[in-house]
Structure formats: C-alpha cells, structure tokens
Design a protein around this motif. Structure first.
Motif, PDB file in Angstrom:
ATOM      1  N   LEU A  45     -19.888 107.830 112.350  1.00  0.00           N
ATOM      2  CA  LEU A  45     -20.448 106.482 112.485  1.00  0.00           C
ATOM      3  C   LEU A  45     -20.453 106.042 113.947  1.00  0.00           C
ATOM      4  O   LEU A  45     -21.426 105.477 114.444  1.00  0.00           O
ATOM      5  CB  LEU A  45     -19.639 105.480 111.661  1.00  0.00           C
ATOM      6  N   ALA A  51     -23.918 105.168 115.840  1.00  0.00           N
ATOM      7  CA  ALA A  51     -24.152 103.805 116.307  1.00  0.00           C
ATOM      8  C   ALA A  51     -24.316 103.764 117.830  1.00  0.00           C
ATOM      9  O   ALA A  51     -25.190 103.081 118.350  1.00  0.00           O
ATOM     10  CB  ALA A  51     -22.997 102.907 115.889  1.00  0.00           C
ATOM     11  N   LEU A  71     -27.839 104.600 118.962  1.00  0.00           N
ATOM     12  CA  LEU A  71     -28.974 104.013 118.260  1.00  0.00           C
ATOM     13  C   LEU A  71     -29.922 103.223 119.163  1.00  0.00           C
ATOM     14  O   LEU A  71     -31.132 103.431 119.100  1.00  0.00           O
ATOM     15  CB  LEU A  71     -28.490 103.112 117.121  1.00  0.00           C
ATOM     16  N   PRO A  72     -29.414 102.309 119.996  1.00  0.00           N
ATOM     17  CA  PRO A  72     -30.359 101.483 120.761  1.00  0.00           C
ATOM     18  C   PRO A  72     -31.328 102.309 121.588  1.00  0.00           C
ATOM     19  O   PRO A  72     -32.534 102.130 121.507  1.00  0.00           O
ATOM     20  CB  PRO A  72     -29.445 100.639 121.648  1.00  0.00           C
ATOM     21  N   ILE A  88     -31.847 107.277 110.354  1.00  0.00           N
ATOM     22  CA  ILE A  88     -31.747 105.841 110.643  1.00  0.00           C
ATOM     23  C   ILE A  88     -32.642 105.452 111.811  1.00  0.00           C
ATOM     24  O   ILE A  88     -33.343 104.438 111.768  1.00  0.00           O
ATOM     25  CB  ILE A  88     -30.277 105.469 110.929  1.00  0.00           C
ATOM     26  N   ILE A 119     -36.578 105.658 110.905  1.00  0.00           N
ATOM     27  CA  ILE A 119     -37.086 104.623 109.999  1.00  0.00           C
ATOM     28  C   ILE A 119     -37.100 103.266 110.719  1.00  0.00           C
ATOM     29  O   ILE A 119     -38.047 102.481 110.592  1.00  0.00           O
ATOM     30  CB  ILE A 119     -36.275 104.596 108.674  1.00  0.00           C
ATOM     31  N   ALA A 120     -36.084 103.017 111.555  1.00  0.00           N
ATOM     32  CA  ALA A 120     -36.077 101.769 112.323  1.00  0.00           C
ATOM     33  C   ALA A 120     -37.215 101.773 113.336  1.00  0.00           C
ATOM     34  O   ALA A 120     -37.917 100.771 113.516  1.00  0.00           O
ATOM     35  CB  ALA A 120     -34.739 101.603 113.029  1.00  0.00           C
ATOM     36  N   LYS A 123     -39.620 104.934 118.920  1.00  0.00           N
ATOM     37  CA  LYS A 123     -40.624 103.886 118.756  1.00  0.00           C
ATOM     38  C   LYS A 123     -41.785 104.110 119.719  1.00  0.00           C
ATOM     39  O   LYS A 123     -42.946 104.013 119.339  1.00  0.00           O
ATOM     40  CB  LYS A 123     -40.012 102.517 119.003  1.00  0.00           C
ATOM     41  N   TYR A 182     -40.016 103.329 113.111  1.00  0.00           N
ATOM     42  CA  TYR A 182     -41.277 103.139 112.391  1.00  0.00           C
ATOM     43  C   TYR A 182     -41.506 101.660 112.103  1.00  0.00           C
ATOM     44  O   TYR A 182     -42.609 101.133 112.303  1.00  0.00           O
ATOM     45  CB  TYR A 182     -41.228 103.955 111.098  1.00  0.00           C
ATOM     46  N   ALA A 183     -40.433 100.982 111.677  1.00  0.00           N
ATOM     47  CA  ALA A 183     -40.562  99.552 111.407  1.00  0.00           C
ATOM     48  C   ALA A 183     -40.938  98.793 112.678  1.00  0.00           C
ATOM     49  O   ALA A 183     -41.813  97.919 112.655  1.00  0.00           O
ATOM     50  CB  ALA A 183     -39.251  99.019 110.834  1.00  0.00           C
ATOM     51  N   TYR A 184     -40.320  99.145 113.791  1.00  0.00           N
ATOM     52  CA  TYR A 184     -40.643  98.459 115.051  1.00  0.00           C
ATOM     53  C   TYR A 184     -42.049  98.781 115.521  1.00  0.00           C
ATOM     54  O   TYR A 184     -42.717  97.960 116.145  1.00  0.00           O
ATOM     55  CB  TYR A 184     -39.646  98.858 116.141  1.00  0.00           C
TER      56      TYR A 184
END
Lengths: 287, 440
Positions: free
Chosen positions: A154, A158, A161-162, A98, A101-102, A169, A104-106
């Motif tokens: 979970l 979570a 994550l931040p 997770i 992939i996030a 990134k 990479y998008a950023y």
C-alpha cells in the motif's frame, strides 16, 4: 607531392597516438568499473567467510558453491526472495490497475473539482516519500498493517500514485476520442471501453509503469526496514544488508546472495537498455 | 402532479436555499432526482452521526492529551494517535465541505435542466444520469483514498510534528504525552543549543557540497566518456560501452555494500592489495578519516553514476541531425571544431535540465551514503546528534527517527529540505513532458 605525403604521414601518427591514449583511458576506466564487480563474483565462489579471509587476487582461493547452498538451506534467502517477489508483483499490478483507471477518468470525463485535484497531484509529487515516514508507521500501526507485506505494498502504491496518474493521463489524452466514441455508439459501457479499448491502446505507457513499479521495491531499504519486523517477513535488501552489518561479516554469503539478484537485473537492463533510456528521458524530459 | 417550482428560472434561489439547508434535500423535494438526493442525504446523515466523535477528535488535536501517570500504560492518552486522528478528522471535514458544495452546485444545475425540460425527472432518468456519472467516482475512489491516507495525512503529520516535542526520552507515547511547543525545535536547530546547531549547519553544508560534486563529477565524467566513445576509431567501442553501463545496472544496495567492504580500513581488500604490492606500509583509513571519506564517497558515486549520464549524452548525440555535420564538413570544419561548436552545445542544451534534476536527486540520495559509510566516521558532535562526518540530511533524518527517536528534529529537517527543494521540484516538473503537454 612530398609535402602532402609527409603531412599525411604526420596525421596518421597523431591519429595512432590518439587511439592509443583513448585505449589506455578506456582500459583504466574498465578496471575501475570492473574491480568491485569481479570481486563480488570471486567472493561468491570463494571458500572463506569474512572480507578479511578473501584472497586479494580474484579467484585465488579456489572455487566452491557452498555459499549458494548455505543461502537456501541455512538462511531464509528463499523466503526473502518470495516476499520481495510478492511485494513487487502486487505493487506492479495494483499500481497499473488503480493508476490507469484514475487516469482514464481524468482523461475522458468532466466532473467538479477535476482541475484542483490534478493541481494537488502536482504539488504532492514533489515531496520525497520519506518525509511522512513516522506518520505512515503510525497509520499502518492503526490499521494493523505493520509487519505485513500488504502494508508495504500500500505504501509503495500510494507513494507513486500522483506522478503516475499524470503520466498515464497525458498519454491517454493523446489517444483519439473517436475510438471510444465509436465504441459508445456500438453500445459499450465505460468499463468495457476502458478494458477493451483504452488499456490495449495505452500499452506502451502501461508497460513502462508496470516495469518501473516492479523493479523499485527490490532494492528499497527504508520502508521495509520500518514496516517489516519479523525475520520471516524480511525482503532481499534487508536480508542482504544483515549479512554485512557491523556485528557479523559474512561477505561471501552476501556476495552469493547479491549475485542471484543482480544478474537478472543486469541482463534485463542490458536487453532493454535502449527502450528504458528512451522511456526514461521521454517520460522525464521533453526534447 | 402539482409542482410549485417556477419554470422561468426565478426559482433558483429557493432551490439553492433548500440545497444548503440539508444535503440532497433540493434533489428530493424539487427536482425529483431521487437517487442522487438519497445518496447526498446519506452522506449528511452519516456526518451528523459522527459529530460527537469529530468534536472529541478536534479537542484532542488541540490538547494532545494530558499525562496520566496513575493509569496503566495502555489506558493513558496517546498523543500521536490523537494527532493522526485529528488530522484525519480535519481532512474528512474538508471532504464533507467539498461534497456539500458539489451537492449545492448539482442542485442548481438540476434546476436549470428542469427549466429547460419543463418537468421534473422521472425515476428512470434519475437512475440513469446518476449511473453515467458513477464511473469517475468509482474509478477515482481507490486512488483518492490511498493518496489521502498515505500521502496527504503523513505530510501534514510530519509538518505538525516539527512543532511538537515528540522525542525520546521524555515524550514518547504511550508512556508519556506529547505537547505543542511552537517554534522551539526550529530555534534549537537553527541557532540555540551549540552542538545541535553546529551539527545542523555542518550536515546541511556537506549535503549541498555533496550534491554539487556528485552531480558534476557524474555529469562531466559521463559526457567525457560518451564523447570519447563516439570520436574514437577503436573497434571495441560497443564492448567498452557495455562495461561502462554495468555499474548503473547493479542495484545500489549491492554495489555500495561491496565498496564498503573493499574499502574497509583494517581488513579491506584495497588496503591489503596496496600493502602486498608495497605501495603503502600502513592501511589507509579510506572511510575512517572525515575528509578522505568525503572524497571517497564522491568518487564511488562517480563509479555508480557516470554510466547514466553516458547513456543520456550518447542518446542526445545520436539524436543530432546528420545534416548539420554534413554542412559543417562541407564548410571545412575539423572534427574538433564540429565537436566544440556543434555537438557539445547541443548536448549541453538538451541535458541541462537533467543536471538540476540530478542535483535534487543527490540531495536525497540515501543509498549512496547510507550503504557506503553509514554516515561515519564520527566527529565532534556525533555523540549528541548521531550525525557522522559523511551523513547528509536524509540519512540524518533516518538516524534521528530510527536510532535517536528525535521525531521532532527529524520533522524540522524534513520541512526545511522541502522548503529549499520546492523551487527546484517545481522547475523539474515544468521540464517534464507531463507538464508541457498536459492540459489541466
């Protein structure tokens, strides 16, 4: 001539005194450091049960492996171990997937609200995770995640994550865009580029992420205590803690159980010490 | 096909107005961006269907339900579910508003594109542009949902509970309801009821003292050992270094619980050893006396934590360029002078941010206190507040939540910790690589 000789002799004496003092300091610190560790090892093999019955001289009571046998036959230690392994592995895998992939998008896309999102991640990562404890409990209760291992996974995924997203990134930002540009000209799609180019290139930061998110759940206590209720769903930290509560004192069993977890940790830590310290300080603080 | 939209950019107002009227309408009607238009419209239709339940949840959030002692427990209003649902609803509304703004912006951009191309989109174009923008959306959705539900909502919830009376014995759902009480909890803790206020002040003071000493002892202990290891000419240095790192490698649950047993006042090994050696006659209550327990806690933390700083200081010292030492030696500096004027300042400079980081870490160092002492020994206000002599704010929050079920006070403390720590946290983050190298 005589003077310099005398001076040199004096110097050597001072040097020797220094060495002796240092040696004494080192030995005292070593004793302080090793005392409890030696004691755990000795208690793990000692015949008694409680701390009161363990000899004050390490290994003074003889030697038995019965606590190890007891752990796997009379307690749910094996179950706890598997539960913890499951939680750690899933947390690590999900976090890597997770987050990367996030990240990479950023790192590679421009979309509306990208900046506000990244800013809010920064603000979110300063809150300690226990602040939302009660709410997490109620939310898990509502999605039937209470007393389940995936609920705990979970929460772990979570919670970090931040910060992790920022970490990955930033690493991806340093990877040259020519690589993915070339792949795109060759007709590769975004998912293809992500899996076959970005992930391999970002391997250092990904493995750092995988290791830290794998090791963290092993000894966490607060969240498992809150989420997991039934006996067969406990984790190692909960189970071990249960051996030495005020109600019962099975210190030797606790010691045996701790030894089994701690030894792989210590070996792994000593092997990867240099790498870990570099990554820790590197990830945390810029020189 | 006739398209009434002007090509010279004058139609922007019209497009924006249509976009505001209904999500995705402009895409469908004017721009022929069918795929995107349908997606946006679906979102709005979904929300329209949700309106009745959104309205109810918002009303529930304000009232938090009313007591219904005549109903069976399962059917009574559950204030905590109402609170969580209300917060979730507000968050969902914010998401909706954000999507709306995005859709209007997208429509305006689409119009400019249309003016440039002088024709509306074909079906194929609409499909492929949407698909190319799908990656960030698909990639971010899981992380976005997780953060929203398990990080953002809990944080808002905690902050909200601080303004309610969610606590045992009279306000625990599902039996009873919870009400908004404004600043009453802050008043009780910061200057109202005697034992709560004095308990709070005592625990907060000790938390700061603890964090200060825990950080300083570990930092200077680690630095001292690192310097000794570097300067000494003993062959066994790598061996000693290995021993000194061991405590850092042992998980803290294990090491702290071991110390707790060794230090046990009545049958702990340390007391029995000292008595066997005739150094003391009566057992020393290592963790039983409030002052002694505090000192012991800091000492044991030194045991656990100095290895980390030793590693960092060693790393920082090896990173210092050899040229500087060479130059100093040529100038005739003694070893002590090199240490005092070159090595130390450089190491201090490099590791200084870590002191602050470690300070904030220790303020929240649950493991070091909870597993070693469990917060005991009991002091004057312990029976009411449940906070013992060595409890720090975090362990107290834990006890308030798990044992006393005083969620309201726990939340107030969490909010206060956050207010105090936020500046430190911002400072910490500004030190990190992520911040310095990252572009927003």
């Amino acid at each position: 001539m005589k003077d310099t000789l005398k001076k040199r002799k004096n110097y050597r004496v001072i040097e020797e005194i220094n060495t002796t003092i240092t040696m004494i300091i080192f030995i005292i610190i070593s004793l302080f450091v090793l005392y409890p560790l030696v004691y755990v090892v000795s208690a793990a093999f000692s015949p008694g049960t409680g701390i009161a019955s363990v000899n004050i001289i390490p290994f003074g009571d003889g030697f038995t492996a019965k606590h190890f046998v007891r752990l796997f036959t009379e307690t749910l230690y094996g179950r706890w171990f598997l539960n913890t392994l499951y939680i750690a592995t899933s947390t690590s895998l999900l976090t890597v997937l997770i987050t990367s992939i996030a990240a990479y998008a950023y790192s590679r896309f421009n979309f509306s609200l990208k900046k506000p999102f990244l800013m809010s991640y920064l603000i979110l990562q300063i809150f300690p995770s226990f602040v939302g404890m009660v709410a997490i409990y109620v939310i898990l209760l509502r999605i039937n995640g209470l007393d389940t291992l995936w609920g705990l996974v979970l929460v772990y995924v979570a919670g970090n994550l931040p910060y992790n997203t920022w970490l990955v990134k930033n690493y991806m930002d340093t990877v040259s865009r020519n690589l993915d540009e070339a792949a795109r000209i060759d007709g590769a799609g975004h998912f293809r580029i992500f899996f076959s180019i970005m992930l391999p290139v970002a391997k250092p930061v990904i493995s750092f992420l995988a290791i830290t998110s794998f090791t963290a759940p092993w000894m966490d206590y607060i969240f498992p205590r809150m989420v997991l209720r039934s006996v067969e769903k406990q984790t190692l930290a909960l189970g071990l803690f249960g051996f030495v509560t005020d109600k019962k004192n099975e210190f030797t069993t606790f010691a045996a159980g701790s030894l089994i977890v701690a030894i792989p940790f210590i070996i792994f830590f000593l092997l990867s010490q240099r790498f870990m310290v570099n990554s820790f300080s590197g990830a945390a603080v810029k020189e | 096909m006739h398209n009434p939209l002007p090509l010279d950019g004058t139609g922007e107002k019209k497009v924006v107005r249509t976009a505001v009227l209904f999500m995705g309408l402009a895409h469908l009607l004017w721009l022929r961006d069918t795929v995107k238009g349908l997606l946006f419209a679906a979102v709005e239709i979904f929300y329209i269907f949700m309106i009745p339940s959104i309205g109810k949840k918002l009303i529930d959030l304000v009232t938090l339900g009313s007591p219904q002692p005549e109903l069976p427990i399962k059917m009574r209003d559950n204030s905590i579910f109402m609170l969580i649902d209300g917060i979730l609803t507000i968050v969902l509304l914010i998401v909706f508003i954000t999507l709306y703004i995005i859709s209007v912006r997208s429509a305006r951009q689409g119009y400019r594109e249309y003016c440039r191309k002088k024709r509306p989109m074909t079906m194929g174009e609409s499909f492929s542009t949407t698909l190319s923008k799908a990656f960030p959306v698909v990639g971010l959705t899981p992380s976005f949902l997780l953060i929203l539900v398990l990080v953002v909502v809990p944080l808002i919830f905690s902050a909200s509970v601080a303004f309610t009376n969610y606590s045992a014995p009279d306000n625990i759902p599902p039996n009873n309801t919870v009400d908004w009480v404004g600043l009453a909890n802050f008043k009780t803790l910061l200057g109202g009821e005697a034992s709560w206020t004095s308990g709070f002040v005592r625990v907060a003071t000790w938390t700061v003292i603890w964090a200060f000493f825990a950080t300083l002892t570990c930092y200077f202990g680690g630095l001292f050992v690192a310097i000794l290891l570097r300067e000494s000419k003993i062959r066994l240095v790598p061996f000693f270094r290995l021993i000194f790192i061991l405590p850092y490698a042992v998980p803290s649950v294990v090491s702290m619980l071991v110390w707790r047993n060794l230090l046990n006042g009545t049958f702990g090994t340390i007391n029995r050893t000292l008595m066997a050696l005739h150094i003391i006659d009566t057992p020393i209550p290592w963790l039983g006396d409030p002052l002694l327990a505090k000192i012991v806690v800091i000492l044991i933390n030194l045991w656990a934590g100095f290895g980390y700083f030793m590693l960092l200081a060693t790393g920082a010292m090896t990173a210092v360029s050899q040229d500087i030492f060479e130059a100093a030696r040529i100038d005739g500096a003694s070893r002590f002078q090199v240490l005092r004027h070159i090595t130390l300042p450089l190491v201090l400079y490099q590791t200084m941010p870590l002191i602050i980081m470690s300070f904030t870490y220790n303020i929240n160092n649950f493991g070091a206190i909870f597993f070693l002492t469990g917060g005991s020994p009991t002091v004057a206000d312990s029976t009411i507040t449940s906070a013992g002599g060595t409890d720090i704010l975090v362990t107290w929050i834990y006890k308030l939540t798990i044992t006393l079920l005083k969620y309201n006070y726990a939340s107030v403390i969490a909010v206060l910790i956050f207010l105090v720590l936020a500046p430190f946290a911002v400072f910490n983050f500004r030190q990190t690589k992520a911040f310095k190298e990252g572009d927003l």
